[in-house]
Design a protein around this motif. Structure first.
Motif, PDB file in Angstrom:
ATOM      1  N   ILE A 229     -38.585  42.522  -2.351  1.00  0.00           N
ATOM      2  CA  ILE A 229     -38.099  41.190  -2.664  1.00  0.00           C
ATOM      3  C   ILE A 229     -37.978  40.389  -1.374  1.00  0.00           C
ATOM      4  CG2 ILE A 229     -36.145  39.879  -3.614  1.00  0.00           C
ATOM      5  CD1 ILE A 229     -35.563  42.554  -5.212  1.00  0.00           C
ATOM      6  N   GLY A 230     -38.388  39.130  -1.392  1.00  0.00           N
ATOM      7  CA  GLY A 230     -38.097  38.257  -0.263  1.00  0.00           C
ATOM      8  C   GLY A 230     -39.285  37.666   0.458  1.00  0.00           C
ATOM      9  N   LEU A 231     -40.504  38.069   0.127  1.00  0.00           N
ATOM     10  CA  LEU A 231     -41.672  37.476   0.774  1.00  0.00           C
ATOM     11  C   LEU A 231     -42.558  36.713  -0.200  1.00  0.00           C
ATOM     12  CD1 LEU A 231     -42.805  40.139   3.405  1.00  0.00           C
ATOM     13  CD2 LEU A 231     -41.725  37.925   3.818  1.00  0.00           C
ATOM     14  N   GLY A 232     -42.144  36.643  -1.450  1.00  0.00           N
ATOM     15  CA  GLY A 232     -42.910  35.876  -2.425  1.00  0.00           C
ATOM     16  C   GLY A 232     -43.921  36.668  -3.217  1.00  0.00           C
ATOM     17  N   GLY A 233     -44.075  37.970  -2.934  1.00  0.00           N
ATOM     18  CA  GLY A 233     -45.050  38.767  -3.670  1.00  0.00           C
ATOM     19  C   GLY A 233     -44.708  38.868  -5.145  1.00  0.00           C
ATOM     20  N   MET A 234     -43.436  39.147  -5.451  1.00  0.00           N
ATOM     21  CA  MET A 234     -43.010  39.214  -6.844  1.00  0.00           C
ATOM     22  C   MET A 234     -43.050  37.828  -7.487  1.00  0.00           C
ATOM     23  SD  MET A 234     -42.541  42.293  -7.667  1.00  0.00           S
ATOM     24  CE  MET A 234     -42.103  43.926  -7.086  1.00  0.00           C
ATOM     25  N   MET A 235     -42.792  36.785  -6.700  1.00  0.00           N
ATOM     26  CA  MET A 235     -42.854  35.429  -7.225  1.00  0.00           C
ATOM     27  C   MET A 235     -44.280  35.080  -7.657  1.00  0.00           C
ATOM     28  SD  MET A 235     -41.626  31.846  -5.437  1.00  0.00           S
ATOM     29  CE  MET A 235     -40.170  32.646  -4.783  1.00  0.00           C
ATOM     30  N   ILE A 236     -45.243  35.406  -6.819  1.00  0.00           N
ATOM     31  CA  ILE A 236     -46.622  35.073  -7.164  1.00  0.00           C
ATOM     32  C   ILE A 236     -47.100  35.927  -8.331  1.00  0.00           C
ATOM     33  CG2 ILE A 236     -47.862  36.642  -5.600  1.00  0.00           C
ATOM     34  CD1 ILE A 236     -48.675  32.953  -6.269  1.00  0.00           C
TER      35      ILE A 236
END
Length: 442
Positions: A229-236
């Motif tokens: 969590i925290g680098l945008g991988g799960m967001m993308i």
């Protein structure tokens, strides 16, 4: 522009779990267990996964799913208050995510190169290719650069094919292989002298360790970081889910698979440490387990070397396991800058992949050549500052800045259980994460 998307729910779960299953699970989690009372750390860890890590994972995936965009655009559009200022802050954090992802990929590919070196050295030794094995085991700029470029090629050879044909297809292949390798290694290690003592140390809680200072913070930090969590991988990844997808069950599926693999990694590493001690190897410095890097790249290879031909194949399988875990993480992280380049700069996926791969190769080469002044700084910035700071901002966006079309906010107005969940995400989780951030950073 029509955005790519995951084709199946299981494809998303395997890809997202693959993103989360990385080096933090395979070596970080067992090290934390060994240094914090064995089984008691496992119990605390499972508790904080529920309290902090799953809410954080839900938050990051929710932001991407709602915005259907890369982190820069997603955070800009969802950080709606105060007007103008929130959008600027969101875009700024999105740019930090893109830059942080590139930095993480640079050092992660170098660490993956070391793993390839160890795994291929064990394979060469098993095949009696002694000269090749010696070159692979001897650290050098040429070895590190060659293998780092090879791993970068693996990563971008997958992501260049897109979400369905690249990330999802390869996640469905790599994750079962990873689990099979992990179970096979556990089965073998548990047959060796000393393994049963390690198994007891791992599974039987030492309740006196609950008084250890830093136990809860260590468990929270490990639970948060292990889910990537925290680098945008799960967001993308969340943005590649269809708009009507209910993400709650998916989040529990991802977290459950990630936690299971962390648990299995403990079943492998902790008994292996006791096997190493039974072989006469020193695995501790004072009352703490030897550092993770030394453990993985010195102690365990020494153990494999003492086991003869079987040890060479064991070493190859172990470092193949680590390499697969690293690859499933790098393909997720690589999608962050690639999606940004495609959506914000109208590049084709092939153009974006080549540019990002070249940039990572340049930064990674700098880390190889100027290792001492650069490597630790980059790792510290990404892991101790970027990740918790981004995670904290995600909670703030979901709980305070995102007003329009915030489904959880709307549900909280109607039902008590959602109201409690909303306030947990809005207040409790940010405070817990701030506690972890202050403890780790200062």
């Amino acid at each position: 522009m029509i955005r790519d998307a995951f084709n199946t729910r299981i494809g998303f779960i395997l890809a997202a779990a693959g993103s989360a299953v990385g080096l933090g699970n395979i070596w970080g989690f067992p090290t934390q267990v060994a240094n914090h009372g064995g089984g008691v750390f496992l119990l605390v860890y499972l508790l904080v996964v529920l309290i902090l890590a799953i809410p954080a994972l839900y938050t990051e995936i929710s932001l991407g799913h709602a915005a259907q965009a890369n982190p820069v655009q997603a955070l800009r559009s969802l950080a709606q208050r105060p007007a103008g200022v929130g959008a600027a802050a969101g875009a700024g954090m999105g740019y930090l995510n893109v830059g942080g992802a590139i930095l993480m990929l640079s050092f992660y590919h170098l660490v993956a190169a070391w793993m390839l070196a160890q795994g291929l050295a064990s394979l060469a030794l098993a095949l009696s290719l002694d000269q090749l094995s010696q070159w692979l085991q001897t650290g050098s700029h040429s070895r590190d650069l060659v293998l780092m470029f090879a791993f970068i090629s693996l990563t971008f050879g997958i992501v260049i094919k897109g979400v369905q044909q690249g990330i999802e297809r390869w996640s469905r292949r790599l994750m079962p292989v990873l689990v099979l390798l992990l179970l096979s290694l556990i089965a073998y290690i548990l047959t060796l002298p000393g393994a049963s003592t390690g198994l007891a140390a791992y599974l039987i809680p030492d309740l006196s360790a609950l008084q250890q200072p830093g136990l809860i913070v260590a468990a929270m930090g490990q639970a948060f970081f292990s889910l990537s969590i925290g680098l945008g991988g799960m967001m993308i990844y969340g943005s590649y889910l269809p708009k009507d997808t209910r993400i709650g069950k998916l989040v529990f599926g991802v977290a459950g698979l990630d936690t299971l693999i962390a648990f299995l990694a403990g079943l492998l590493i902790i008994p292996a440490l006791y096997v190493a001690m039974a072989q006469g190897l020193s695995v501790a410095e004072g009352d703490q387990l030897i550092g993770e890097g030394q453990l993985i790249f010195q102690i365990l290879p020494q153990l494999f070397a003492q086991l003869g031909t079987a040890g060479a194949w064991l070493g190859f399988a172990f470092f193949a396991l680590l390499s697969i875990a690293a690859l499933t993480s790098t393909i997720a992280t690589a999608e962050v800058p690639i999606a940004y380049a495609i959506e914000q700069h109208q590049l084709s996926r092939r153009q974006a992949a080549w540019i990002i791969a070249a940039l990572i190769a340049v930064i990674g080469s700098a880390l190889v050549i100027w290792f001492e002044p650069l490597f630790n700084w980059v790792v510290t910035y990404v892991t101790q500052f970027q990740l918790p700071l981004s995670g904290l901002f995600y909670f703030i966006v979901l709980g305070w800045l995102w007003q329009r079309s915030n489904r959880l906010r709307d549900l909280a107005k109607q039902q008590l259980k959602y109201r409690l969940l909303f306030w947990h995400l809005r207040v409790v989780c940010p405070l817990l994460l701030l506690w972890v951030f202050v403890d780790v950073a200062f």
